[in-house]
Structures are given as structure tokens and as C-alpha cells.
Design an enzyme around this catalytic site. Structure first.
Site, mmCIF file in Angstrom:
data_model
loop_
_atom_site.group_PDB
_atom_site.id
_atom_site.type_symbol
_atom_site.label_atom_id
_atom_site.label_comp_id
_atom_site.label_asym_id
_atom_site.label_seq_id
_atom_site.Cartn_x
_atom_site.Cartn_y
_atom_site.Cartn_z
ATOM 1 N N ARG A 1 0.823 -1.209 0.000
ATOM 2 C CA ARG A 1 0.000 0.000 0.000
ATOM 3 C C ARG A 1 0.860 1.264 0.000
ATOM 4 O O ARG A 1 1.764 1.412 -0.800
ATOM 5 C CB ARG A 1 -0.993 -0.049 1.161
ATOM 6 C CG ARG A 1 -2.079 -1.117 0.978
ATOM 7 C CD ARG A 1 -3.137 -1.075 2.057
ATOM 8 N NE ARG A 1 -4.271 -1.918 1.728
ATOM 9 C CZ ARG A 1 -5.300 -2.115 2.546
ATOM 10 N NH1 ARG A 1 -5.311 -1.551 3.745
ATOM 11 N NH2 ARG A 1 -6.306 -2.872 2.184
ATOM 12 N N SER A 2 0.600 2.182 0.933
ATOM 13 C CA SER A 2 1.253 3.492 0.853
ATOM 14 C C SER A 2 2.727 3.491 1.222
ATOM 15 O O SER A 2 3.391 4.519 1.052
ATOM 16 C CB SER A 2 0.513 4.513 1.731
ATOM 17 O OG SER A 2 -0.686 4.903 1.115
ATOM 18 N N ALA A 3 3.258 2.376 1.688
ATOM 19 C CA ALA A 3 4.710 2.316 1.824
ATOM 20 C C ALA A 3 5.373 2.509 0.470
ATOM 21 O O ALA A 3 6.553 2.878 0.394
ATOM 22 C CB ALA A 3 5.128 0.988 2.446
#
Length: 389
Positions: A66-68
């Protein structure tokens, strides 16, 4: 539950915390890796490969983070700056003329990186199929009017960060963002991470899914602030609209979604891949390539945005792309920079201690930042460092 892998002397607390995540915090399958001064000191994995399966997690298991992914996308732009191909103080429209529309003429590259561009939402959300088309995504954000004057405030660009960063990289390099990251970041760093998963790697990626936090007492119980809960419940809030810029939510286990390149949300990585990436930003890894000069490291973590976030509601801190250590996303120390992924994953570098950290999981909780499983591991790394001096 058996924990597999190794820890160097002094980092035994990380093994203990990792095992406790399965026993106390409902972990299904996960891995954590830590580098110190370019040498791997933690390499642990356990549980099942799939959140809803029984096959064991193996050393090569990868997951959607995801947003990593945003930390990797930001690094790509900073690498272009380091090479003299991108001016952080230039208007975005200098590289991407169509972006000048609807009051965005004065948006600077640094505004885009630091979540100050004012376009966290789309008036017409994209379908998952439209979102996967880089031309359609870029056209949508280029046409979008900002919801605040660019550069004057900050708010998390949860989904639109994909097309903002991806299109800027494509305009400068002539290469798709996934190809650029593969060739200029992942390959030199020796990092197992992908944006746009190749067909040959599909079989190693586990199934992800939601998991409920266990019922617990004392410090294990978390209660969201009322303002945050209300923001997520209100369909007209910037919070809901930002996370809903793609609707309906994509199926993250769909091979077609994994093959797409969305720099805000669908990177695939092993824990070692994320940790090794951050280790390569701040130093040589196993005698290999260092990606950032010391000056670029300082640039990455120079605070650009701080305080109440117009999308996440809570206070956040951002450098030039990376999220910085703070109450919303605690890392190792005040100098740490990196990025969490909604519901679990976390990766960062801490230059002062020489530490790079990567954690991935197949069980996504409702938290956006500061997942308790990741935080337990970060505290254990800190404890290990304190014994080593």
C-alpha cells in the site's frame, strides 16, 4: 506459532516482539527485516503466506505494501533531482504543461512531493480500470482544481499521489514509473520490490485481507479520536474523498491490479526488499550501490509539512516525500524518514543509528498509520540498540 529466521546479537528483543504479534495482536503472516550500517541484523518471518490460507510464509514471500510505496516514488523524484534532471523549486507545469490548468500554475515540484499540492481528491473518482491507465490518471489530476491554494497547507494525497509522481517521472525520463524504479532503484539496491508486478513474480505474492484487532485490555486497546472517526464517516469530507479517488476499491489480490503501477498504493515487496531499499538510501549495502548522497538524505528528511493534516485530520510531518517521525507515525527517532502503508506495513531509514527497517503483513487492520504490530517491532529495535550502545 514458529518464528523463522535470524537475529544478530543484541536484537533478540525483535524476535520476541515478532512472536508476540502473533500471540497477542492477531498477526496472520508477516516478515520483518532490519539493516544496520549496511549489514542485515534481523531477518524474520512467520505465519501463513495468505491471510486466508494455510501454506507457510517463506523467505521470498512478498505482499502489497500500500502506501509504503509512496516512499519509493518520492525517492525516484529525489534521485532525479540529485542527478540534475529535476528542479524542486520549478513549477510542475514546466515539466508537465497540462498541469497548469484550473489554478495550479504556481504549484511547485516540492509542493507535489510534500502533500501541499492541494489536489488530494478528484471531483470524478476513477474506476480501478481507469486508475490503472497512467494517461487517464494523469489527465484527471491535471484537470482537477485544487481544494486549497497550492503550497499554503498540507493534506495527505492518498490516491492522487500515484499520478502526480508517476506522470512527473514519465515526463522527465520518458519511461513508465515502474520501469524507472526497477532500473534505477530496485536493481542497483538489490531490493525485492516492484511497481507493476512482473508475471514471473506473481506466484510469490500472498493474498492480503482485512483482520480485526483482537479484544484486549490496557495498552493494547486503541480508540480513534472522535474527529478522525467522524471524518472517515462523512462522505463529503476530504478524508473520504481522498481515499475514494478510486472507487470501488480495487481487489488487491487481482493479478491485473498487481501488474498495474500506482505509486501511491500498490507496490509489492518483501520485508527485506523494503529494508534494503532504505539501507541503500543512507549507505552502502553489502559493499554495493548507495543511492542517495548525504545531501539528498538531508533534503529528503527536511521538514516541509507539519501540523493538522487536512485529510488525515491528525497531525502529520512530511519531508520531500517521506513521512517523518511523529505522533501519527512513530519511527525510530526524530531523524527517521520513511512511510507506512495503511493497515500494517512500515519502512524507514534512521541515518543517525544507521538502521533501515522493513515490515510487511498480509493482515490489514483499520489503522492508517502507527499500526501496533509495526510499532512493537520498532520499540524492540530501539531496545536492542540501547543494549549495544
Amino acid at each position: 506459532m514458529d518464528v523463522h529466521g535470524t537475529v544478530a546479537e543484541g536484537f533478540e528483543p525483535v524476535r520476541q516482539a515478532f512472536a508476540a504479534n502473533f500471540e497477542l495482536l492477531g498477526e496472520r503472516g508477516a516478515a520483518v527485516a532490519v539493516y544496520r550500517d549496511g549489514r542485515k541484523v534481523v531477518d524474520l518471518w512467520g505465519g501463513t503466506r495468505d491471510v486466508d490460507g494455510a501454506a507457510p510464509w517463506t523467505p521470498g514471500t512478498a505482499q502489497v505494501v500500500r502506501s509504503a510505496t509512496k516512499g519509493v516514488a518520492a525517492a525516484a523524484l529525489l534521485l532525479l533531482h540529485q542527478r540534475g534532471e529535476l528542479d524542486l523549486d520549478a513549477p510542475v507545469g514546466e515539466y508537465w504543461p497540462q498541469y497548469k490548468a484550473a489554478g495550479k500554475e504556481r504549484t511547485l515540484v516540492r509542493h507535489l512531493l510534500a502533500h501541499r499540492a492541494g489536489v488530494p481528491v478528484l471531483d470524478r473518482p476513477l474506476t480501478p480500470e481507469e486508475a490503472a491507465d497512467p494517461d487517464l490518471g494523469a489527465a484527471a489530476v491535471a484537470a482537477q482544481a485544487p481544494v486549497w491554494e497550492p503550497g499554503t497547507d498540507h493534506g495527505y494525497h492518498a490516491q492522487t499521489y500515484s499520478w502526480l509522481t508517476g506522470e512527473l517521472i514519465r515526463r522527465i525520463t520518458g519511461r513508465p514509473v515502474g520501469a524507472y524504479i526497477a532500473e534505477e532503484i530496485a536493481r542497483p539496491a538489490g531490493a525485492e520490490l516492484w511497481l507493476g508486478l512482473p508475471e514471473a513474480e506473481q506466484a510469490r505474492v500472498g493474498r492480503v485481507g482485512p483482520v480485526e484487532a483482537p479484544q484486549a485490555s490496557g495498552t493494547l486497546r486503541t480508540r480513534p479520536k472522535r474527529a478522525v472517526s467522524e471524518a472517515y464517516a462523512d462522505p463529503d469530507s476530504l478524508t473520504r474523498r481522498a481515499f475514494g479517488a478510486i472507487t470501488p476499491l480495487p481487489d488487491e489480490n487481482d493479478p491485473a491490479y498487481r501488474a498495474a503501477a500506482l505509486p501511491a498504493s500498490n507496490g509489492i515487496a518483501t520485508a527485506d526488499g523494503l529494508a534494503r531499499f532504505y539501507a541503500a538510501l543512507i549507505g552502502e549495502v553489502d559493499g554495493g550501490t548507495r543511492l542517495f548522497t548525504p545531501a539528498t538524505v538531508e533534503l529528503a528528511r527536511a521538514e516541509q509539512s507539519a501540523g493538522p493534516d487536512r485529510v488525515l485530520v491528525v497531525g502529520t510531518r512530511f519531508g520531500l516525500g517521506p513521512m517523518l517521525h511523529g505522533s501519527a507515525s512513530p519511527m525510530l527517532s526524530l531523524g527517521s524518514f520513511g512511510h507506512p502503508g495503511r493497515g500494517g506495513s512500515l519502512a524507514f531509514a534512521d541515518p543517525e543509528s544507521g538502521v533501515a527497517f522493513g515490515y510487511v503483513t498480509n493482515g490489514f487492520r483499520k489503522s492508517v498509520t502507527a499500526d501496533p504490530r509495526a510499532q512493537a517491532l520498532v520499540r524492540a529495535v530501539r531496545a536492542g540498540l540501547s543494549t549495544l550502545g
